[in-house]
Design an enzyme around this catalytic site. Structure first.
Site, mmCIF file in Angstrom:
data_model
loop_
_atom_site.group_PDB
_atom_site.id
_atom_site.type_symbol
_atom_site.label_atom_id
_atom_site.label_comp_id
_atom_site.label_asym_id
_atom_site.label_seq_id
_atom_site.Cartn_x
_atom_site.Cartn_y
_atom_site.Cartn_z
ATOM 1 N N ASP A 194 -16.523 -36.081 14.746
ATOM 2 C CA ASP A 194 -17.719 -36.791 15.176
ATOM 3 C C ASP A 194 -17.686 -37.080 16.682
ATOM 4 O O ASP A 194 -16.643 -37.471 17.218
ATOM 5 C CB ASP A 194 -17.758 -38.123 14.401
ATOM 6 C CG ASP A 194 -19.091 -38.801 14.475
ATOM 7 O OD1 ASP A 194 -20.039 -38.291 13.885
ATOM 8 O OD2 ASP A 194 -19.180 -39.860 15.127
ATOM 9 N N GLU A 259 -18.075 -31.732 17.088
ATOM 10 C CA GLU A 259 -19.449 -32.060 17.466
ATOM 11 C C GLU A 259 -19.401 -32.388 18.958
ATOM 12 O O GLU A 259 -18.878 -33.441 19.353
ATOM 13 C CB GLU A 259 -19.965 -33.267 16.679
ATOM 14 C CG GLU A 259 -21.429 -33.549 16.999
ATOM 15 C CD GLU A 259 -21.926 -34.911 16.530
ATOM 16 O OE1 GLU A 259 -23.142 -35.072 16.369
ATOM 17 O OE2 GLU A 259 -21.112 -35.840 16.357
#
Ligand code: GLC
Length: 534
Positions: A194, A259
């Site tokens: 993330d 990400e």
């Protein structure tokens, strides 16, 4: 270099809250995923990425973790998680967890302690300052928030309830790497990482320079009139990717899928030439695709130039933060089939979002009643403006429950009320109906995944774009050893007929697509795969 398994895999993203509810509370759970493994296996995906299901106050629906080694009760128990890992493996698939390393929940014990005073043992585990500098958060506005207990401000890259950890403190790094080891020891095949690009911030807290940009884009996270020079993609973050790779290597070949918001150079800094960094990073620029042969010709040429082998790109068109791909093609299923023919036959790891395989569409909800925290920041901005600049502000709209069948609650749950309303089109768009329909999007994707598994030219071969094709037609050759395939895609609505190499048609999107006397016939939005080698 031996090609790692994760360069050849196919990924399916599960948003657990919306996949399948096994205990009738209106919220999807781990046992729900367990009960659908046969479906996923038959569909043909090889790797499952599960969005976070760890202990969390759910202020950002699980992306705010309060205990990384425990399961949120609405999703199940540790035993369920262990069983899930085991069963996914028994089905011959891999399982990837979502690691939110940058920040914890404000309710994590580490943060409670860190906030409690300026001299507690964890006082330096987060990023504290007496005075804010000019840094803005990724969601707009200052990312500095006052805590009266310390009389200081803490930094949060995303939302105020997600304070950033301080990785300049070796204890923090060790604690997080131990969590990574905890799950790897339990058999997890790796992690989706993330907002990995914000892991480190400038050590000297220098002010970010002014920028004319209002809205951040995929290749440049500057926005809200500020460059993200000192808040994103710091050299220490590239080094951290390698350290994390080393931790994973203790357990074998593990996927690390980042990400990252940033340009090609930045993305490659995380991946590294040697593949000893993250290995895979989402190529997010394609989330804003235009449905045209020209667009995809340009995109593929750029990717082939920027990420040649041994780099492996990741082809992704939807996720839990962004409009579903079908939204950008007027919910036209013929176009969706073409898009996924491309996604599953180009050189790159395909990553599909749950429901994308049946053409699930977005809902429209008011900002004021959103469960997603982001729209509450933007209730004052007219919706029409946000839509016009292509922002997905209310992410509830792309997270509605999976549509399994045409019955109550789309077969997702037997509760009175589901956590988000079921889309009204579930009577026609659902797994059951599409399984029976040989022409469905679902069946096209199933066939393509099978071809991809059987023919290594698609997962390991080279890609060459074909030139001199009729207007609106895109074509490329995939080749591995003596195996050669040609993929032809008609992005136009008119039928096309043209000469190509002699080949055997092993896949067609529509019955009308064919190979006739050395000529290929493509219907509007049609596509074929030809096997051209002997
Ligand atoms: C990532 C996630 C998103 C989350 C945010 C903060 O962008 O995909 O859902 O809200 O990070 O963790």
């Amino acid at each position: 270099m031996k090609t790692p398994w994760y360069y050849k895999t196919t990924i399916y993203q599960i948003y657990p809250r919306s996949f399948y509810d096994s205990n009738h509370d209106g919220i999807g759970d781990l046992k729900g995923i367990l009960s659908k493994l046969d479906y996923l296996h038959k569909l043909g995906f090889e790797t499952l990425w599960i969005s976070p299901f760890f202990s969390s106050p759910q202020a950002d629906l699980g992306y705010d973790i309060s205990n990384y080694t425990d399961i949120a009760p609405e999703y199940g128990t540790m035993d369920d998680a262990l069983q899930l890992i085991e069963e996914v493996h028994k089905h011959g698939m891999r399982i990837v967890f979502d690691m939110v390393m940058n920040h914890t929940s404000i309710e994590h014990d580490w943060f409670r302690e860190s906030r409690s005073s300026r001299d507690n043992p964890k006082s330096d585990w987060y990023i504290w300052r007496d005075k804010p500098n000019n840094w803005k958060s990724m969601t707009g506005g200052s990312g500095w928030h006052y805590a009266k207990e310390r009389g200081q401000y803490y930094w949060s890259s995303f939302l105020p309830m997600q304070p950033d950890l301080n990785y300049r403190n070796p204890e923090v790094k060790k604690a997080m790497f131990d969590i990574v080891r905890f799950w790897l020891a339990k058999g997890v095949d790796g992690f989706r990482l993330d907002i990995f690009n914000v892991i480190y911030k400038d050590a000297e807290f220098r002010d970010n320079p002014f920028s004319t940009k209002l809205v951040p884009t995929e290749d440049d996270a500057s926005g809200f009139f500020q460059e993200s020079k000192y808040t994103m993609n710091q050299p220490e973050s590239f080094a951290f990717a390698k350290e994390l790779r080393n931790v994973c290597n203790e357990f074998g070949e593990k996927i690390l899928l980042g990400e990252i918001q940033g340009n090609t150079k930045t993305i490659k800094n995380y991946m590294t030439e040697k593949g000893d960094g993250l290995g895979l990073v989402f190529n997010f620029e394609m989330l804003n695709f235009k449905f045209s042969a020209d667009f995809f010709h340009r995109l593929i040429s750029k990717i082939e130039k920027d990420f040649p082998s041994p780099f492996m790109p990741v082809y992704v068109f939807s996720n839990h933060d962004r409009r579903r791909s079908i939204h950008r093609i007027n919910e036209d299923v013929r176009k969706a089939k073409l898009l996924h023919l491309l996604q599953l036959t180009v050189r790159g790891v395909p990553c599909m979002y749950y429901g994308e395989e049946i053409g699930m569409t977005d809902s429209k909800f008011s900002f004021g009643s959103a469960l997603d925290p982001i729209p509450h920041k933007y209730t004052f901005v007219p919706r029409i403006f946000l839509d016009s600049i292509g922002l997905t502000v209310n992410r509830d709209e792309v997270r509605t429950p999976m549509q399994w069948d045409g019955t109550k609650n789309a077969g997702f749950s037997s509760a009175q009320k589901t956590w988000l309303p079921i889309h009204e089109n579930h009577k026609t768009i659902n797994v059951e109906t599409e399984t029976k329909d040989v022409e469905s999007l679902l069946n096209a994707i199933r066939k393509l995944l099978k071809i991809r598994k059987e023919e290594s030219a698609f997962s390991e071969g080279t890609l060459d774009l074909l030139d001199n094709l009729p207007k609106d037609v895109l074509g490329y050759k995939r080749k591995s050893g003596t195996d050669e395939f040609v993929v032809l895609l008609n992005f136009g609505m008119k039928d096309k007929e043209f000469e190509v190499e002699q080949g055997n048609c092993i896949f067609r999107l529509s019955e009308k697509d064919a190979m006739k006397n050395n000529k290929v016939v493509l219907s509007g939005y049609g596509g074929v795969i030809l096997k051209v080698s002997q």
